[in-house]
Design a protein around this motif. Structure first.
Motif, short mmCIF file in Angstrom:
data_model
loop_
_atom_site.label_atom_id
_atom_site.label_comp_id
_atom_site.label_asym_id
_atom_site.label_seq_id
_atom_site.Cartn_x
_atom_site.Cartn_y
_atom_site.Cartn_z
N ILE A 63 0.84 -1.21 0.00
CA ILE A 63 0.00 0.00 0.00
C ILE A 63 0.87 1.26 0.00
O ILE A 63 0.63 2.21 -0.76
N LYS A 64 1.88 1.26 0.86
CA LYS A 64 2.80 2.40 0.93
C LYS A 64 3.49 2.64 -0.42
O LYS A 64 3.60 3.78 -0.89
N THR A 65 3.95 1.54 -1.04
CA THR A 65 4.66 1.65 -2.32
C THR A 65 3.71 2.10 -3.43
O THR A 65 4.10 2.90 -4.29
N LEU A 66 2.49 1.61 -3.40
CA LEU A 66 1.50 2.03 -4.41
C LEU A 66 1.23 3.53 -4.30
O LEU A 66 1.10 4.22 -5.33
N ASN A 67 1.14 4.05 -3.10
CA ASN A 67 0.93 5.49 -2.91
C ASN A 67 2.12 6.29 -3.46
O ASN A 67 1.94 7.36 -4.06
N GLN A 68 3.32 5.75 -3.26
CA GLN A 68 4.52 6.41 -3.80
C GLN A 68 4.50 6.41 -5.33
O GLN A 68 4.88 7.40 -5.96
N ILE A 69 4.05 5.29 -5.90
CA ILE A 69 3.97 5.18 -7.36
C ILE A 69 2.95 6.16 -7.92
O ILE A 69 3.20 6.85 -8.92
N ILE A 70 1.80 6.24 -7.28
CA ILE A 70 0.74 7.14 -7.73
C ILE A 70 1.20 8.60 -7.67
O ILE A 70 0.85 9.42 -8.54
N ASP A 71 2.00 8.93 -6.65
CA ASP A 71 2.48 10.30 -6.49
C ASP A 71 3.67 10.64 -7.39
O ASP A 71 4.03 11.81 -7.53
N HIS A 72 4.26 9.61 -8.00
CA HIS A 72 5.47 9.85 -8.80
C HIS A 72 5.09 10.54 -10.13
O HIS A 72 4.21 10.06 -10.85
N PRO A 73 5.75 11.64 -10.47
CA PRO A 73 5.39 12.40 -11.68
C PRO A 73 5.65 11.66 -13.00
O PRO A 73 5.05 11.99 -14.02
N LYS A 74 6.53 10.67 -12.99
CA LYS A 74 6.87 9.98 -14.24
C LYS A 74 5.97 8.76 -14.51
O LYS A 74 6.09 8.16 -15.57
N ILE A 75 5.11 8.41 -13.58
CA ILE A 75 4.19 7.30 -13.80
C ILE A 75 3.03 7.78 -14.66
O ILE A 75 2.35 8.76 -14.32
N ILE A 76 2.80 7.09 -15.79
CA ILE A 76 1.76 7.53 -16.73
C ILE A 76 0.40 6.93 -16.37
O ILE A 76 -0.58 7.65 -16.22
N ASP A 77 0.34 5.62 -16.23
CA ASP A 77 -0.93 4.94 -15.99
C ASP A 77 -1.26 4.89 -14.50
O ASP A 77 -1.26 3.83 -13.87
N LYS A 78 -1.55 6.04 -13.92
CA LYS A 78 -1.82 6.11 -12.49
C LYS A 78 -3.13 5.41 -12.11
O LYS A 78 -3.24 4.84 -11.02
N ASP A 79 -4.12 5.45 -13.01
CA ASP A 79 -5.42 4.83 -12.71
C ASP A 79 -5.29 3.33 -12.43
O ASP A 79 -6.00 2.78 -11.59
N ARG A 80 -4.40 2.71 -13.14
CA ARG A 80 -4.17 1.26 -12.95
C ARG A 80 -3.75 0.97 -11.51
O ARG A 80 -4.27 0.06 -10.87
N TYR A 81 -2.82 1.77 -11.00
CA TYR A 81 -2.31 1.56 -9.66
C TYR A 81 -3.32 2.00 -8.60
O TYR A 81 -3.37 1.43 -7.50
N LYS A 82 -4.13 2.98 -8.93
CA LYS A 82 -5.20 3.41 -8.02
C LYS A 82 -6.23 2.29 -7.83
O LYS A 82 -6.72 2.06 -6.72
N LYS A 83 -6.54 1.60 -8.92
CA LYS A 83 -7.49 0.48 -8.84
C LYS A 83 -6.93 -0.66 -7.99
O LYS A 83 -7.64 -1.26 -7.18
N ILE A 84 -5.63 -0.94 -8.18
CA ILE A 84 -4.98 -1.99 -7.38
C ILE A 84 -5.00 -1.61 -5.90
O ILE A 84 -5.31 -2.44 -5.03
N LEU A 85 -4.72 -0.34 -5.62
CA LEU A 85 -4.70 0.15 -4.24
C LEU A 85 -6.09 0.03 -3.62
O LEU A 85 -6.24 -0.41 -2.46
N THR A 86 -7.12 0.38 -4.38
CA THR A 86 -8.50 0.29 -3.89
C THR A 86 -8.87 -1.15 -3.56
O THR A 86 -9.47 -1.44 -2.51
N LYS A 87 -8.51 -2.08 -4.43
CA LYS A 87 -8.82 -3.49 -4.21
C LYS A 87 -8.14 -4.03 -2.96
O LYS A 87 -8.75 -4.76 -2.16
N ILE A 88 -6.87 -3.68 -2.78
CA ILE A 88 -6.13 -4.16 -1.60
C ILE A 88 -6.74 -3.58 -0.32
O ILE A 88 -6.91 -4.29 0.68
N THR A 89 -7.07 -2.29 -0.37
CA THR A 89 -7.66 -1.63 0.81
C THR A 89 -9.01 -2.26 1.16
O THR A 89 -9.30 -2.51 2.34
N GLU A 90 -9.82 -2.52 0.15
CA GLU A 90 -11.13 -3.15 0.37
C GLU A 90 -10.99 -4.55 0.94
O GLU A 90 -11.74 -4.95 1.85
N THR A 91 -10.03 -5.28 0.44
CA THR A 91 -9.77 -6.65 0.93
C THR A 91 -9.36 -6.61 2.40
O THR A 91 -9.80 -7.45 3.21
N GLN A 92 -8.51 -5.64 2.75
CA GLN A 92 -8.07 -5.53 4.13
C GLN A 92 -9.23 -5.18 5.08
O GLN A 92 -9.34 -5.73 6.17
#
Length: 220
Positions: A187-216
């Motif tokens: 979760i921490k790493t996904l937030n870092q990825i989403i905040d990184h300016p060079k990451i293009i497909d942020k929505d993909r990682y946001k969806k993964i983060l949402t799924k993990i959070t919901e599962t938890q």
């Protein structure tokens, strides 16, 4: 086997036909036509045989054998040179390149513990070389991803400081967090990825983060 027999029969036929043509000065057009038709038939059949018999793979197989032989010979040389390098480093303990070379040598001969120790000696002298840090990280993960957790995360932290613009480090860290099955680290790493300016497909990682959070939340 059937292809070999067929080709041998055709070769024999060619021989007899050519012999007949050479003895007959008045060879008619019909014989020549037959000759051309047979050539057109044999050519593709020969190609089929070569394909089926995997003759074209022989050179590749020999190349691989030679490459493996070269690797084995290099490993033998490296094993012999390790004691010499160790003696040199006993006399020159601040020889950074020597420690890196020793670490790589131990890694090649699959002595990971000694490789780790040598990388760590090198990094006490200079920890700014990202290539060496990535090599050290790779050996740590190969040796034991869980037992070396703290060291691995420490290397990721240094790499992120040295290469702020390189998102591949965070993606590699994400892969590591999933491999060792640490949801909080993921979760921490996904937030870092989403905040990184060079990451293009942020929505993909946001969806993964949402799924993990919901599962938890469901498991709590």
């Amino acid at each position: 086997m059937i292809y070999i027999l067929l080709i041998l029969i055709l070769i024999l036929y060619f021989y007899l036909l050519l012999k007949n043509i050479s003895n007959d000065k008045n060879t008619n057009i019909s014989n020549l036509s037959k000759f051309l038709v047979i050539i057109l038939f044999v050519a593709p059949m020969s190609l089929i045989y070569i394909s089926k018999s995997e003759i074209q793979n022989i050179n590749e197989y020999e190349r691989i054998l030679k490459k493996n032989k070269d690797i084995r010979e290099n490993i033998i040389k490296i094993r012999k040179n390790i004691p010499k390098l160790e003696r040199k480093l006993q006399a020159e303990s601040n020889f950074y390149e020597g420690w890196v070379m020793l670490a790589r040598s131990y890694s090649i001969v699959d002595n990971l513990k000694s490789s780790i120790n040598s990388y760590e000696r090198a990094l006490t002298l200079d920890n700014s070389d990202t290539k060496v840090l990535k090599e050290y990280l790779s050996v740590l993960r190969t040796d034991d991803s869980k037992k070396n957790r703290d060291k691995i995360l420490g290397v990721y932290s240094v790499l992120l400081v040295l290469n702020k613009d390189d998102p591949s480090i965070l993606l590699n860290k994400l892969h590591y967090s999933v491999k060792i099955n640490e949801p909080q680290l993921t979760i921490k790493t996904l937030n870092q990825i989403i905040d990184h300016p060079k990451i293009i497909d942020k929505d993909r990682y946001k969806k993964i983060l949402t799924k993990i959070t919901e599962t938890q939340l469901k498991n709590e």
